[in-house]
Design a protein around this motif. Structure first.
Motif, short mmCIF file in Angstrom:
data_model
loop_
_atom_site.label_atom_id
_atom_site.label_comp_id
_atom_site.label_asym_id
_atom_site.label_seq_id
_atom_site.Cartn_x
_atom_site.Cartn_y
_atom_site.Cartn_z
N TYR A 232 5.41 13.01 -4.46
CA TYR A 232 6.15 11.78 -4.18
C TYR A 232 7.11 11.92 -2.99
N ILE A 233 7.36 13.14 -2.58
CA ILE A 233 8.41 13.40 -1.58
C ILE A 233 7.84 13.42 -0.18
N HIS A 234 8.30 12.49 0.64
CA HIS A 234 7.88 12.44 2.04
C HIS A 234 8.61 13.52 2.85
N GLU A 235 9.92 13.63 2.63
CA GLU A 235 10.70 14.66 3.33
C GLU A 235 12.05 14.83 2.66
N TYR B 145 9.53 10.61 -14.55
CA TYR B 145 8.87 9.76 -15.54
C TYR B 145 7.56 9.20 -14.98
N TYR B 146 7.59 8.73 -13.73
CA TYR B 146 6.37 8.22 -13.09
C TYR B 146 5.31 9.32 -13.00
N ALA B 147 5.73 10.52 -12.62
CA ALA B 147 4.78 11.63 -12.46
C ALA B 147 4.11 11.96 -13.78
N ARG C 266 1.63 7.64 -7.55
CA ARG C 266 1.73 8.97 -6.95
C ARG C 266 1.44 8.94 -5.45
N GLN C 267 0.50 8.14 -5.02
CA GLN C 267 0.12 8.10 -3.61
C GLN C 267 0.88 7.01 -2.84
N ARG C 268 1.48 6.05 -3.54
CA ARG C 268 2.14 4.93 -2.87
C ARG C 268 3.58 5.22 -2.46
N LEU C 269 4.31 5.90 -3.32
CA LEU C 269 5.73 6.10 -3.06
C LEU C 269 5.94 7.29 -2.14
N LYS C 270 6.72 7.06 -1.10
CA LYS C 270 7.01 8.09 -0.10
C LYS C 270 8.53 8.18 0.05
N ILE C 271 9.10 9.21 -0.55
CA ILE C 271 10.55 9.30 -0.72
C ILE C 271 11.15 10.26 0.29
N THR C 272 12.22 9.80 0.94
CA THR C 272 13.01 10.65 1.82
C THR C 272 14.39 10.85 1.20
N LEU C 273 14.76 12.10 1.01
CA LEU C 273 16.07 12.46 0.47
C LEU C 273 16.89 13.12 1.58
N ILE C 274 18.13 12.69 1.72
CA ILE C 274 18.97 13.16 2.82
C ILE C 274 20.32 13.61 2.28
N ASP C 275 20.76 14.79 2.69
CA ASP C 275 22.12 15.21 2.41
C ASP C 275 22.58 16.15 3.51
N ILE C 276 23.86 16.08 3.82
CA ILE C 276 24.42 16.89 4.91
C ILE C 276 24.74 18.31 4.46
N GLN C 277 24.82 18.54 3.15
CA GLN C 277 25.19 19.84 2.61
C GLN C 277 23.96 20.73 2.44
N PRO C 278 23.91 21.89 3.11
CA PRO C 278 22.77 22.80 2.92
C PRO C 278 22.56 23.21 1.46
N GLY C 279 23.65 23.39 0.72
CA GLY C 279 23.51 23.75 -0.68
C GLY C 279 22.86 22.65 -1.50
N ALA C 280 23.16 21.40 -1.16
CA ALA C 280 22.55 20.27 -1.87
C ALA C 280 21.05 20.25 -1.64
N GLU D 105 0.83 -1.21 0.00
CA GLU D 105 0.00 0.00 0.00
C GLU D 105 0.86 1.26 0.00
N ALA D 106 1.97 1.21 0.72
CA ALA D 106 2.91 2.34 0.76
C ALA D 106 4.33 1.80 0.70
N VAL D 107 5.18 2.48 -0.04
CA VAL D 107 6.57 2.08 -0.17
C VAL D 107 7.44 3.25 0.25
N TYR D 108 8.14 3.08 1.37
CA TYR D 108 9.03 4.13 1.87
C TYR D 108 10.42 3.93 1.26
N ILE D 109 10.84 4.92 0.50
CA ILE D 109 12.14 4.91 -0.17
C ILE D 109 13.04 5.93 0.51
N VAL D 110 14.24 5.53 0.88
CA VAL D 110 15.20 6.45 1.50
C VAL D 110 16.46 6.47 0.64
#
Length: 406
Positions: A196-199, A158-160, A166-180, A136-141
Protein backbone atom coordinates in the motif's frame (compact mmCIF):
# COMPACT_ATOMS: atom_id res chain seq x y z
CA UNK A 1 -5.13 37.78 37.18
CA UNK A 2 -3.24 34.55 37.75
CA UNK A 3 -3.91 30.86 37.28
CA UNK A 4 -0.88 29.77 39.29
CA UNK A 5 -3.10 28.28 41.98
CA UNK A 6 -4.88 25.96 39.56
CA UNK A 7 -4.18 22.26 39.74
CA UNK A 8 -3.11 20.42 36.55
CA UNK A 9 -6.01 19.91 34.15
CA UNK A 10 -7.55 16.49 33.80
CA UNK A 11 -5.98 14.68 30.86
CA UNK A 12 -7.73 13.46 27.73
CA UNK A 13 -5.92 10.09 28.02
CA UNK A 14 -7.55 7.31 29.99
CA UNK A 15 -5.39 6.26 32.99
CA UNK A 16 -5.26 2.69 31.69
CA UNK A 17 -3.52 3.85 28.51
CA UNK A 18 -0.99 5.92 30.45
CA UNK A 19 -0.20 2.92 32.63
CA UNK A 20 0.82 0.95 29.56
CA UNK A 21 3.88 3.19 29.16
CA UNK A 22 5.12 2.05 32.57
CA UNK A 23 4.25 -1.55 31.80
CA UNK A 24 6.26 -1.33 28.60
CA UNK A 25 9.31 0.02 30.44
CA UNK A 26 9.12 -2.86 32.88
CA UNK A 27 8.96 -5.31 30.00
CA UNK A 28 12.08 -3.77 28.52
CA UNK A 29 13.92 -3.98 31.82
CA UNK A 30 13.03 -7.67 32.14
CA UNK A 31 13.72 -8.42 28.48
CA UNK A 32 10.24 -9.88 28.12
CA UNK A 33 9.86 -8.62 24.57
CA UNK A 34 12.77 -10.74 23.43
CA UNK A 35 11.11 -13.93 24.62
CA UNK A 36 8.58 -13.86 21.80
CA UNK A 37 9.65 -14.75 18.25
CA UNK A 38 9.51 -11.86 15.80
CA UNK A 39 6.67 -13.41 13.80
CA UNK A 40 4.53 -13.78 16.93
CA UNK A 41 5.03 -10.12 17.81
CA UNK A 42 4.03 -9.12 14.29
CA UNK A 43 0.96 -11.33 14.36
CA UNK A 44 -0.11 -9.91 17.73
CA UNK A 45 0.26 -6.38 16.35
CA UNK A 46 -1.76 -7.13 13.22
CA UNK A 47 -4.49 -8.91 15.14
CA UNK A 48 -4.86 -6.10 17.68
CA UNK A 49 -4.99 -3.40 14.98
CA UNK A 50 -7.48 -5.35 12.89
CA UNK A 51 -9.76 -6.09 15.85
CA UNK A 52 -9.66 -2.44 16.91
CA UNK A 53 -10.55 -1.12 13.46
CA UNK A 54 -13.23 -3.72 12.81
CA UNK A 55 -14.96 -2.74 16.03
CA UNK A 56 -14.79 1.03 15.64
CA UNK A 57 -15.94 0.91 12.00
CA UNK A 58 -18.97 -1.16 12.96
CA UNK A 59 -20.24 1.02 15.79
CA UNK A 60 -19.48 3.76 18.32
CA UNK A 61 -18.25 1.78 21.30
CA UNK A 62 -18.66 2.38 25.05
CA UNK A 63 -15.59 4.05 26.53
CA UNK A 64 -14.42 1.04 28.55
CA UNK A 65 -14.59 -1.26 25.53
CA UNK A 66 -12.79 1.29 23.37
CA UNK A 67 -10.03 1.64 25.98
CA UNK A 68 -9.53 -2.13 26.15
CA UNK A 69 -9.16 -2.37 22.37
CA UNK A 70 -6.76 0.58 22.22
CA UNK A 71 -4.76 -0.74 25.18
CA UNK A 72 -4.08 -4.02 23.39
CA UNK A 73 -3.16 -2.28 20.13
CA UNK A 74 -1.02 0.33 21.92
CA UNK A 75 0.99 -2.28 23.78
CA UNK A 76 1.78 -4.09 20.53
CA UNK A 77 2.57 -0.81 18.78
CA UNK A 78 5.12 0.04 21.49
CA UNK A 79 6.70 -3.38 20.99
CA UNK A 80 7.22 -2.62 17.29
CA UNK A 81 8.56 0.83 18.14
CA UNK A 82 11.05 -0.64 20.62
CA UNK A 83 12.23 -3.15 18.03
CA UNK A 84 13.13 -0.27 15.70
CA UNK A 85 16.01 0.40 18.12
CA UNK A 86 16.19 4.16 17.79
CA UNK A 87 19.14 5.97 19.32
CA UNK A 88 18.57 8.37 22.19
CA UNK A 89 19.06 11.29 19.80
CA UNK A 90 16.57 9.84 17.30
CA UNK A 91 14.01 9.49 20.10
CA UNK A 92 14.42 12.71 22.03
CA UNK A 93 15.37 15.45 19.56
CA UNK A 94 12.81 18.24 19.18
CA UNK A 95 13.21 21.76 17.84
CA UNK A 96 11.51 24.77 16.30
CA UNK A 97 11.79 25.29 12.56
CA UNK A 98 10.31 27.90 10.21
CA UNK A 99 6.76 26.52 10.46
CA UNK A 100 6.61 25.51 14.12
CA UNK A 101 7.44 22.79 16.60
CA UNK A 102 9.00 19.54 15.43
CA UNK A 103 7.93 17.14 18.17
CA UNK A 104 10.28 14.49 19.49
CA UNK A 105 9.64 10.96 18.22
CA UNK A 106 9.27 9.70 21.80
CA UNK A 107 6.42 12.14 22.43
CA UNK A 108 4.83 11.58 19.04
CA UNK A 109 4.48 7.81 19.46
CA UNK A 110 2.24 8.35 22.47
CA UNK A 111 -0.40 10.26 20.47
CA UNK A 112 -1.97 6.82 20.00
CA UNK A 113 -3.33 7.32 23.52
CA UNK A 114 -5.60 10.08 22.16
CA UNK A 115 -8.24 7.51 21.34
CA UNK A 116 -11.13 9.73 20.27
CA UNK A 117 -8.90 11.64 17.85
CA UNK A 118 -7.62 8.38 16.33
CA UNK A 119 -11.13 6.93 16.16
CA UNK A 120 -12.56 10.00 14.40
CA UNK A 121 -9.82 9.93 11.76
CA UNK A 122 -10.00 6.18 11.12
CA UNK A 123 -13.76 6.32 10.68
CA UNK A 124 -13.53 9.50 8.61
CA UNK A 125 -10.79 8.21 6.29
CA UNK A 126 -12.72 4.98 5.74
CA UNK A 127 -15.75 6.99 4.65
CA UNK A 128 -13.65 9.33 2.51
CA UNK A 129 -12.05 6.40 0.67
CA UNK A 130 -15.53 5.03 -0.04
CA UNK A 131 -16.16 8.29 -1.92
CA UNK A 132 -13.19 7.40 -4.14
CA UNK A 133 -14.36 3.86 -4.93
CA UNK A 134 -14.60 4.58 -8.67
CA UNK A 135 -11.02 5.88 -8.98
CA UNK A 136 -8.44 3.55 -10.50
CA UNK A 137 -5.74 4.91 -8.18
CA UNK A 138 -6.04 6.97 -5.02
CA UNK A 139 -2.96 8.91 -3.91
CA UNK A 140 -3.02 9.49 -0.15
CA UNK A 141 -0.51 11.83 1.48
CA UNK A 142 -0.01 11.99 5.24
CA UNK A 143 2.53 14.72 6.13
CA UNK A 144 4.11 15.06 9.58
CA UNK A 145 2.82 11.56 10.31
CA UNK A 146 5.19 10.76 13.18
CA UNK A 147 6.68 7.34 13.97
CA UNK A 148 3.43 5.34 13.68
CA UNK A 149 1.06 7.33 11.41
CA UNK A 150 -1.72 6.48 13.87
CA UNK A 151 -4.56 8.17 11.99
CA UNK A 152 -4.14 5.91 8.95
CA UNK A 153 -2.00 2.78 9.34
CA UNK A 154 -4.37 0.82 11.61
CA UNK A 155 -7.01 1.19 8.88
CA UNK A 156 -4.57 0.05 6.21
CA UNK A 157 -3.65 -2.99 8.29
CA UNK A 158 -7.36 -3.84 8.47
CA UNK A 159 -7.65 -3.42 4.68
CA UNK A 160 -4.62 -5.66 4.13
CA UNK A 161 -6.13 -8.43 6.27
CA UNK A 162 -9.14 -8.39 3.93
CA UNK A 163 -7.19 -7.68 0.73
CA UNK A 164 -9.12 -4.41 0.22
CA UNK A 165 -7.82 -1.88 -2.34
CA UNK A 166 -4.32 -3.34 -2.30
CA UNK A 167 -3.48 -2.11 -5.80
CA UNK A 168 -5.54 1.12 -5.72
CA UNK A 169 -4.25 2.92 -2.65
CA UNK A 170 -0.88 4.60 -2.99
CA UNK A 171 0.22 6.10 0.32
CA UNK A 172 2.97 8.64 0.91
CA UNK A 173 4.13 9.12 4.50
CA UNK A 174 6.28 12.14 5.34
CA UNK A 175 8.14 13.11 8.48
CA UNK A 176 11.13 15.36 9.08
CA UNK A 177 12.50 13.23 11.93
CA UNK A 178 14.89 10.43 10.84
CA UNK A 179 13.89 8.42 13.90
CA UNK A 180 10.22 8.64 12.94
CA UNK A 181 10.97 7.32 9.45
CA UNK A 182 13.05 4.50 10.92
CA UNK A 183 10.18 3.49 13.22
CA UNK A 184 7.66 3.86 10.37
CA UNK A 185 9.54 1.47 8.13
CA UNK A 186 9.68 -1.07 10.95
CA UNK A 187 5.93 -0.71 11.56
CA UNK A 188 5.12 -1.07 7.84
CA UNK A 189 7.13 -4.28 7.80
CA UNK A 190 5.50 -5.60 10.97
CA UNK A 191 2.02 -4.86 9.61
CA UNK A 192 2.91 -6.39 6.23
CA UNK A 193 1.40 -3.44 4.33
CA UNK A 194 4.27 -2.52 2.00
CA UNK A 195 2.00 -3.07 -1.02
CA UNK A 196 0.00 0.00 0.00
CA UNK A 197 2.98 2.31 0.50
CA UNK A 198 4.02 4.48 -2.43
CA UNK A 199 6.88 6.14 -0.55
CA UNK A 200 8.14 7.03 2.91
CA UNK A 201 10.01 10.34 2.88
CA UNK A 202 12.25 11.95 5.46
CA UNK A 203 11.92 15.64 4.62
CA UNK A 204 10.33 18.91 5.60
CA UNK A 205 6.74 19.00 4.36
CA UNK A 206 7.49 22.43 2.84
CA UNK A 207 10.04 20.78 0.53
CA UNK A 208 7.64 18.08 -0.70
CA UNK A 209 6.65 18.52 -4.36
CA UNK A 210 4.95 15.38 -5.72
CA UNK A 211 4.80 14.58 -9.43
CA UNK A 212 1.24 13.33 -8.99
CA UNK A 213 -2.01 14.86 -7.76
CA UNK A 214 -3.03 14.21 -4.18
CA UNK A 215 -6.51 12.68 -3.91
CA UNK A 216 -6.73 12.39 -0.12
CA UNK A 217 -4.72 14.60 2.25
CA UNK A 218 -4.62 13.36 5.84
CA UNK A 219 -3.12 15.92 8.17
CA UNK A 220 -3.12 16.78 11.86
CA UNK A 221 -0.23 19.00 12.83
CA UNK A 222 -1.61 21.25 15.53
CA UNK A 223 -1.94 21.56 19.26
CA UNK A 224 -4.76 23.00 21.34
CA UNK A 225 -5.90 26.41 20.23
CA UNK A 226 -4.57 25.64 16.71
CA UNK A 227 -1.04 26.45 17.86
CA UNK A 228 2.62 25.44 17.89
CA UNK A 229 2.78 23.13 14.84
CA UNK A 230 2.68 23.90 11.11
CA UNK A 231 -0.77 22.64 10.09
CA UNK A 232 -1.88 25.78 8.25
CA UNK A 233 1.51 26.33 6.60
CA UNK A 234 1.52 22.71 5.39
CA UNK A 235 -2.01 22.99 4.03
CA UNK A 236 -1.17 26.17 2.09
CA UNK A 237 1.93 24.54 0.62
CA UNK A 238 0.10 21.40 -0.52
CA UNK A 239 -2.94 23.08 -2.13
CA UNK A 240 -1.37 23.31 -5.63
CA UNK A 241 -0.77 19.55 -5.60
CA UNK A 242 -4.36 18.54 -4.83
CA UNK A 243 -6.58 16.95 -7.47
CA UNK A 244 -9.77 18.75 -8.50
CA UNK A 245 -11.94 16.52 -6.33
CA UNK A 246 -9.45 16.08 -3.51
CA UNK A 247 -10.57 15.39 0.04
CA UNK A 248 -8.73 16.98 2.97
CA UNK A 249 -9.09 15.47 6.42
CA UNK A 250 -10.13 17.09 8.65
CA UNK A 251 -12.74 18.52 6.30
CA UNK A 252 -13.19 21.47 8.63
CA UNK A 253 -11.44 22.90 11.67
CA UNK A 254 -13.26 25.62 13.61
CA UNK A 255 -11.79 27.87 16.29
CA UNK A 256 -14.18 29.75 18.58
CA UNK A 257 -13.55 32.31 21.31
CA UNK A 258 -15.28 32.49 24.68
CA UNK A 259 -14.73 33.90 28.16
CA UNK A 260 -14.80 32.02 31.45
CA UNK A 261 -13.15 32.04 34.86
CA UNK A 262 -10.15 29.74 34.69
CA UNK A 263 -10.78 28.11 38.07
CA UNK A 264 -14.27 27.11 36.95
CA UNK A 265 -13.30 25.96 33.45
CA UNK A 266 -10.13 24.03 34.16
CA UNK A 267 -10.37 22.92 37.80
CA UNK A 268 -13.88 22.83 39.22
CA UNK A 269 -15.30 21.29 36.06
CA UNK A 270 -12.98 18.27 36.25
CA UNK A 271 -12.53 17.89 40.00
CA UNK A 272 -14.43 14.60 40.10
CA UNK A 273 -13.37 13.22 36.70
CA UNK A 274 -10.43 10.98 35.80
CA UNK A 275 -10.41 12.21 32.21
CA UNK A 276 -11.87 14.92 30.04
CA UNK A 277 -14.39 14.39 27.24
CA UNK A 278 -17.23 16.34 25.67
CA UNK A 279 -19.70 13.94 27.28
CA UNK A 280 -18.36 14.76 30.76
CA UNK A 281 -18.45 18.57 30.77
CA UNK A 282 -20.39 20.28 33.53
CA UNK A 283 -23.29 22.01 31.81
CA UNK A 284 -23.68 24.59 34.57
CA UNK A 285 -20.05 25.64 34.14
CA UNK A 286 -20.43 25.66 30.36
CA UNK A 287 -23.42 27.98 30.77
CA UNK A 288 -21.18 30.41 32.67
CA UNK A 289 -19.17 30.99 29.51
CA UNK A 290 -19.65 34.10 27.41
CA UNK A 291 -19.39 32.84 23.82
CA UNK A 292 -17.83 35.49 21.57
CA UNK A 293 -18.01 33.68 18.22
CA UNK A 294 -15.93 32.06 15.51
CA UNK A 295 -12.37 33.31 15.18
CA UNK A 296 -11.26 31.15 12.26
CA UNK A 297 -12.22 28.10 10.25
CA UNK A 298 -10.20 25.99 7.83
CA UNK A 299 -11.59 23.93 4.97
CA UNK A 300 -10.51 23.38 1.38
CA UNK A 301 -12.79 26.19 0.26
CA UNK A 302 -11.46 28.59 2.92
CA UNK A 303 -7.89 27.56 2.15
CA UNK A 304 -8.23 29.07 -1.34
CA UNK A 305 -9.55 32.35 0.07
CA UNK A 306 -7.12 33.23 2.84
CA UNK A 307 -6.07 36.87 3.13
CA UNK A 308 -2.32 36.90 3.72
CA UNK A 309 -0.43 39.90 5.10
CA UNK A 310 3.37 39.69 4.54
CA UNK A 311 5.50 41.31 7.23
CA UNK A 312 8.98 40.51 5.90
CA UNK A 313 11.69 38.19 7.24
CA UNK A 314 9.54 35.17 6.46
CA UNK A 315 6.70 36.28 8.76
CA UNK A 316 3.16 36.29 7.40
CA UNK A 317 -0.18 36.89 9.06
CA UNK A 318 -3.52 35.39 8.05
CA UNK A 319 -6.44 37.74 8.55
CA UNK A 320 -9.14 36.14 10.72
CA UNK A 321 -12.47 37.24 12.18
CA UNK A 322 -13.30 39.78 14.83
CA UNK A 323 -15.53 39.35 17.89
CA UNK A 324 -16.92 41.77 20.45
CA UNK A 325 -16.32 41.72 24.19
CA UNK A 326 -19.81 41.95 25.71
CA UNK A 327 -20.92 44.66 28.10
CA UNK A 328 -22.67 44.13 31.39
CA UNK A 329 -21.01 40.81 32.31
CA UNK A 330 -20.51 40.47 36.07
CA UNK A 331 -16.88 39.85 37.09
CA UNK A 332 -15.73 40.00 33.47
CA UNK A 333 -12.36 41.24 34.76
CA UNK A 334 -11.86 37.79 36.31
CA UNK A 335 -12.46 35.89 33.07
CA UNK A 336 -9.91 34.64 30.57
CA UNK A 337 -10.07 34.35 26.80
CA UNK A 338 -10.50 30.72 25.71
CA UNK A 339 -9.79 29.50 22.18
CA UNK A 340 -11.47 26.19 21.43
CA UNK A 341 -11.02 23.87 18.44
CA UNK A 342 -13.50 21.41 17.00
CA UNK A 343 -12.69 19.28 13.97
CA UNK A 344 -14.88 17.41 11.51
CA UNK A 345 -12.73 14.69 10.01
CA UNK A 346 -15.30 13.60 7.41
CA UNK A 347 -19.08 13.52 7.20
CA UNK A 348 -20.48 13.30 10.72
CA UNK A 349 -17.21 12.25 12.37
CA UNK A 350 -16.18 14.97 14.80
CA UNK A 351 -13.59 15.65 17.46
CA UNK A 352 -15.46 17.86 19.87
CA UNK A 353 -14.18 20.19 22.54
CA UNK A 354 -12.37 18.24 25.30
CA UNK A 355 -12.46 14.97 23.31
CA UNK A 356 -8.76 15.21 22.47
CA UNK A 357 -5.54 16.92 23.39
CA UNK A 358 -5.94 19.12 20.32
CA UNK A 359 -9.43 20.30 21.33
CA UNK A 360 -8.83 21.37 24.92
CA UNK A 361 -9.56 25.11 25.19
CA UNK A 362 -6.42 27.25 25.16
CA UNK A 363 -6.33 30.04 27.73
CA UNK A 364 -4.83 33.27 26.31
CA UNK A 365 -3.61 35.11 29.39
CA UNK A 366 -2.35 38.09 27.40
CA UNK A 367 -5.87 39.54 26.99
CA UNK A 368 -6.74 41.65 30.06
CA UNK A 369 -10.39 42.72 30.13
CA UNK A 370 -11.32 45.73 32.28
CA UNK A 371 -8.22 45.52 34.47
CA UNK A 372 -4.56 46.44 34.42
CA UNK A 373 -2.26 43.61 35.58
CA UNK A 374 -0.05 44.38 38.57
CA UNK A 375 2.87 42.62 36.90
CA UNK A 376 2.54 43.56 33.26
CA UNK A 377 3.97 41.37 30.49
CA UNK A 378 5.26 42.78 27.17
CA UNK A 379 2.47 41.13 25.16
CA UNK A 380 -0.43 42.12 27.45
CA UNK A 381 -3.41 43.43 25.49
CA UNK A 382 -5.60 45.80 27.55
CA UNK A 383 -9.22 45.78 26.37
CA UNK A 384 -12.52 47.04 27.73
CA UNK A 385 -16.04 45.66 27.70
CA UNK A 386 -17.60 46.56 24.37
CA UNK A 387 -14.30 46.53 22.47
CA UNK A 388 -13.90 44.46 19.33
CA UNK A 389 -11.07 41.95 19.12
CA UNK A 390 -9.56 41.38 15.69
CA UNK A 391 -7.59 38.14 15.27
CA UNK A 392 -4.67 37.31 13.01
CA UNK A 393 -2.91 33.97 12.65
CA UNK A 394 0.90 33.94 12.72
CA UNK A 395 2.61 31.84 10.07
CA UNK A 396 6.01 31.52 11.71
CA UNK A 397 8.06 29.27 13.96
CA UNK A 398 5.53 30.01 16.71
CA UNK A 399 2.18 29.66 14.91
CA UNK A 400 -0.94 30.76 16.72
CA UNK A 401 -3.47 33.55 17.04
CA UNK A 402 -2.60 37.20 17.64
CA UNK A 403 -5.54 39.17 19.11
CA UNK A 404 -5.60 42.93 18.58
CA UNK A 405 -8.05 45.70 19.39
CA UNK A 406 -10.03 46.39 16.21
Amino acid sequence: MSLKTLSPMTTFADPKLKDICNQNLRKQLNNLLNQLPENELQQALQNSFNTLVAQILSDKLPHTQLVDLFADAYENLLASYDKAELTESEKMTSYINATGLVMSVENAVHTFQDIYRVQAFLRGIHQALAEKKDSEAVYIVYPACGPCAPLLLPLISYYASRDIDRQRLKITLIDIQPGAVKALNKLISDLDIADYIHEVLCCDVMDFQPNYKIDVLVMEALQHGFTREGHLAFARHLVPFLSEDAIMLPEKITVTASLNIGQREYVDQWANQERSHSSLVDQDIQNERSVLGEVFSLSLDKLHKLTIIPLGDGMELVECNQVQIPKGIENINKTSLLLSVTATTFGNEQIKEYDSGITHPLCDMSVCIDFVPKAAEPDDLLVKSGDWLKFYYKLSGTPGFLPTVA
